[in-house]
Design an enzyme around this catalytic site. Structure first.
Site, PDB file in Angstrom:
ATOM      1  N   LYS A   1      42.504  12.272 -30.265  1.00 45.79           N
ATOM      2  CA  LYS A   1      41.717  12.035 -31.488  1.00 45.79           C
ATOM      3  C   LYS A   1      40.326  12.645 -31.306  1.00 45.79           C
ATOM      4  O   LYS A   1      39.541  12.175 -30.498  1.00 45.79           O
ATOM      5  CB  LYS A   1      41.627  10.528 -31.737  1.00 45.79           C
ATOM      6  CG  LYS A   1      40.459  10.042 -32.602  1.00 45.79           C
ATOM      7  CD  LYS A   1      40.495  10.503 -34.037  1.00 45.79           C
ATOM      8  CE  LYS A   1      39.353   9.834 -34.825  1.00 45.79           C
ATOM      9  NZ  LYS A   1      38.012  10.426 -34.542  1.00 45.79           N
TER      10      LYS A   1
ATOM     11  N   GLY B   1      31.471   9.126 -25.674  1.00 49.66           N
ATOM     12  CA  GLY B   1      30.763   8.773 -26.899  1.00 49.66           C
ATOM     13  C   GLY B   1      29.654   7.786 -26.608  1.00 49.66           C
ATOM     14  O   GLY B   1      29.106   7.745 -25.501  1.00 49.66           O
TER      15      GLY B   1
ATOM     16  N   GLU C   1      32.658   8.113 -20.498  1.00 48.19           N
ATOM     17  CA  GLU C   1      31.357   8.731 -20.264  1.00 48.19           C
ATOM     18  C   GLU C   1      30.504   8.480 -21.501  1.00 48.19           C
ATOM     19  O   GLU C   1      30.892   8.852 -22.605  1.00 48.19           O
ATOM     20  CB  GLU C   1      31.504  10.233 -20.000  1.00 48.19           C
ATOM     21  CG  GLU C   1      32.135  10.569 -18.670  1.00 48.19           C
ATOM     22  CD  GLU C   1      31.334  10.047 -17.490  1.00 48.19           C
ATOM     23  OE1 GLU C   1      30.098   9.903 -17.605  1.00 48.19           O
ATOM     24  OE2 GLU C   1      31.950   9.757 -16.447  1.00 48.19           O
TER      25      GLU C   1
ATOM     26  N   CYS D   1      24.579  14.550 -23.368  1.00 53.13           N
ATOM     27  CA  CYS D   1      24.361  13.351 -22.564  1.00 53.13           C
ATOM     28  C   CYS D   1      23.537  13.646 -21.318  1.00 53.13           C
ATOM     29  O   CYS D   1      22.907  12.755 -20.751  1.00 53.13           O
ATOM     30  CB  CYS D   1      25.693  12.700 -22.180  1.00 53.13           C
ATOM     31  SG  CYS D   1      26.821  13.814 -21.319  1.00 53.13           S
TER      32      CYS D   1
ATOM     33  N   GLU E   1      18.422   5.884 -25.539  1.00 61.56           N
ATOM     34  CA  GLU E   1      18.938   7.234 -25.761  1.00 61.56           C
ATOM     35  C   GLU E   1      18.696   7.663 -27.202  1.00 61.56           C
ATOM     36  O   GLU E   1      19.070   6.956 -28.135  1.00 61.56           O
ATOM     37  CB  GLU E   1      20.433   7.314 -25.448  1.00 61.56           C
ATOM     38  CG  GLU E   1      20.971   8.722 -25.563  1.00 61.56           C
ATOM     39  CD  GLU E   1      22.430   8.833 -25.209  1.00 61.56           C
ATOM     40  OE1 GLU E   1      22.806   9.807 -24.530  1.00 61.56           O
ATOM     41  OE2 GLU E   1      23.203   7.947 -25.613  1.00 61.56           O
TER      42      GLU E   1
END
Length: 482
Positions: free
Chosen positions: A174, A227, A249, A283, A384
């Protein structure tokens, strides 16, 4: 308008609901890329069932033959790299250089992971019993669910599906709903190169039904996710609660330390690359710039000057350095943190605005942004942002730089710039990040090395390298007495 379907059991089919959604070019909202299947739980369950049906056939296919599919994929992808690059530019807002970098990384990781098919090794050990032969072998889990994000739609599809399939698993894949076309093209390539029907099943649509089904489905024995931290943590709890394997992750808030003896021009060049490349939507992007006070003013001045020269605009233009954000939500998130920085007393040196001038009014463009006078407890130093915003933090010593680097919930990537190898090794040994660098950008990695973080950044084993294959397989111990 072109319409794309799900790929289940070797057939391209509509979602059972008949619904579709559209994908748009983030640099130009008038450019509607295509329609895609809007899948729900019934579509995902059908994909799982198809993967489950083919799991034994694929498991029993010799591993080197499984790898042959992916050697063909690397050759085809090399031939069509310009086409794939152009779609990544149009779908993600990356520049031409950034998009081509993703294509080449995908080629490299597929090639490496295909080679792992001949290294799915166990070991033979001496038994304490006479006449007994003991050995181990690695075997696939069965059905694996893979959920990928929008910031590296081709690269992460390649780095997750290749080791999963080479290891002998069947897959339900997906992709992110904002970047489905490049994922469709990747699946079409696998089909063209001879991947048997049902071995990989592909569904598009919103993330929640996919996460719910793959997380809870008893036939799904492992899930790999990249994600947000909130989604990954919630999904991990569901998957591990039923005894399945989880790999996630998630976020990063990566420090970039510069000491007085460093090559300052090199450091500034790499901060611009790591912090503003791909609009900071990585990231591993540099987010916190930690400067020793003796060189803080000089480095800050150089950073502002370099930032002022960045050209933001249509990523397809060769003279553009920074392209578009992925969507309106990312713009709003960026604007929120700019305001938070101001309210908490940080000083905005450059940027901070959305760009709506002619030619950029129909896309998601923002200015590369730098704050100084940032303390480690501020939101822009702790949370973040996933955007082109640098928070400059001044420190008095190497020891304080290390402390500030670790004063965070995340632990993905870090960099230190110094020519003092004692301090460099001290930093490498004591910084709390899964990937660390000396005199190299925070975004740097190679596909044959493990990749992953510490703290709340990562759940489960590492991706890439041998660790990637190890997640997608498990060890059996076998005893034989003739």
């Amino acid at each position: 308008m072109k319409k794309y379907q799900n790929y289940i059991n070797g057939e391209w089919i509509d979602a059972k609901s008949g619904k579709t959604f559209t994908s748009i070019n983030p640099a130009n909202n008038d450019d509607i890329i295509a329609e895609f299947a809007y899948s729900d739980e019934s579509d995902i369950n059908e994909a799982v069932d198809a993967a489950f049906e083919k799991r034994l056939m694929w498991k029993n296919t010799p591993a080197p033959l499984r790898a042959d599919v992916f050697y063909k994929v690397t050759a085809k992808l090399e031939e069509r790299k310009e086409t794939f690059k152009d779609v990544i530019v149009r779908e993600t807002g990356k520049t031409n250089v950034e998009a081509m970098g993703e294509v080449m990384r995908a080629i490299n990781v597929i090639r490496f992971m295909a080679g792992e098919a001949t290294r799915l090794a166990g070991e033979t050990l001496p038994s304490q019993q006479e006449g007994v032969i003991g050995y181990t072998k690695r075997v696939p889990h069965g059905v694996v669910g893979i959920i990928t994000p929008w910031n590296f739609p081709l690269g992460l599809a390649a780095s997750k599906t290749t080791p999963a399939l080479v290891s002998g698993n069947t897959v339900v894949f997906k992709p992110a709903s904002t970047t489905p076309l490049i994922s469709v093209m990747y699946v079409q390539l696998l089909e063209e190169c001879g991947l048997p029907k049902g071995v990989l099943n592909f569904i598009t649509g919103p993330g929640k039904p996919a996460g719910d089904v793959l997380g809870k489905h008893e036939k799904v024995k492992a899930v790999s996710f990249t994600g947000s931290t909130n989604v990954g943590t919630s999904l991990g709890k569901v998957v591990t609660a039923r005894g399945a394997k989880m790999q996630a992750e998630m976020g990063g808030k990566n420090p970039f330390v510069i000491l007085p003896d460093a090559d300052l021009d090199l450091a500034v060049e790499h901060i611009i690359l790591s912090g503003f490349g791909e609009c900071g939507q990585r990231c591993t992007a540099t987010s916190r710039v930690i400067l020793h006070k003796d060189i803080a003013a000089e480095v800050t001045s150089k950073l502002v000057e370099a930032t002022s020269k960045i050209t933001v605009g249509n990523p397809a233009d060769s003279n553009v350095n920074m392209g578009a954000f992925i969507d309106e939500n990312q713009v709003k998130n960026f604007e929120y943190y700019v305001e938070a920085g101001k309210k908490e007393g940080a000083e905005l040196l450059i940027g901070g605005n959305r760009i709506l001038s002619k030619g950029r009014d129909k896309g998601y463009f923002v200015e590369p942004t730098i704050f100084t006078n940032v303390s480690s407890d501020m939101k822009i130093a702790q949370e973040e942002i996933f955007g082109p915003l640098l928070a400059i933090i001044e420190v008095d010593s190497f020891e304080e730089a290390l402390k500030v680097s670790n004063d965070i919930d995340y632990g993905l990537s870090s960099s230190i710039y110094t020519n003092d190898m004692n301090k460099a090794f001290n930093y490498l040994e004591n910084v709390e990040s899964g990937v660390s660098h000396v005199n190299m950008p925070s975004i740097y990695s190679e596909p044959h090395f493990p990749f992953g973080g510490m703290k709340c950044t990562t759940i489960g084993p590492r991706e890439q390298g041998k660790a990637g294959v190890q997640f997608y397989s498990e060890t059996r111990t076998l005893y034989l007495k003739p």
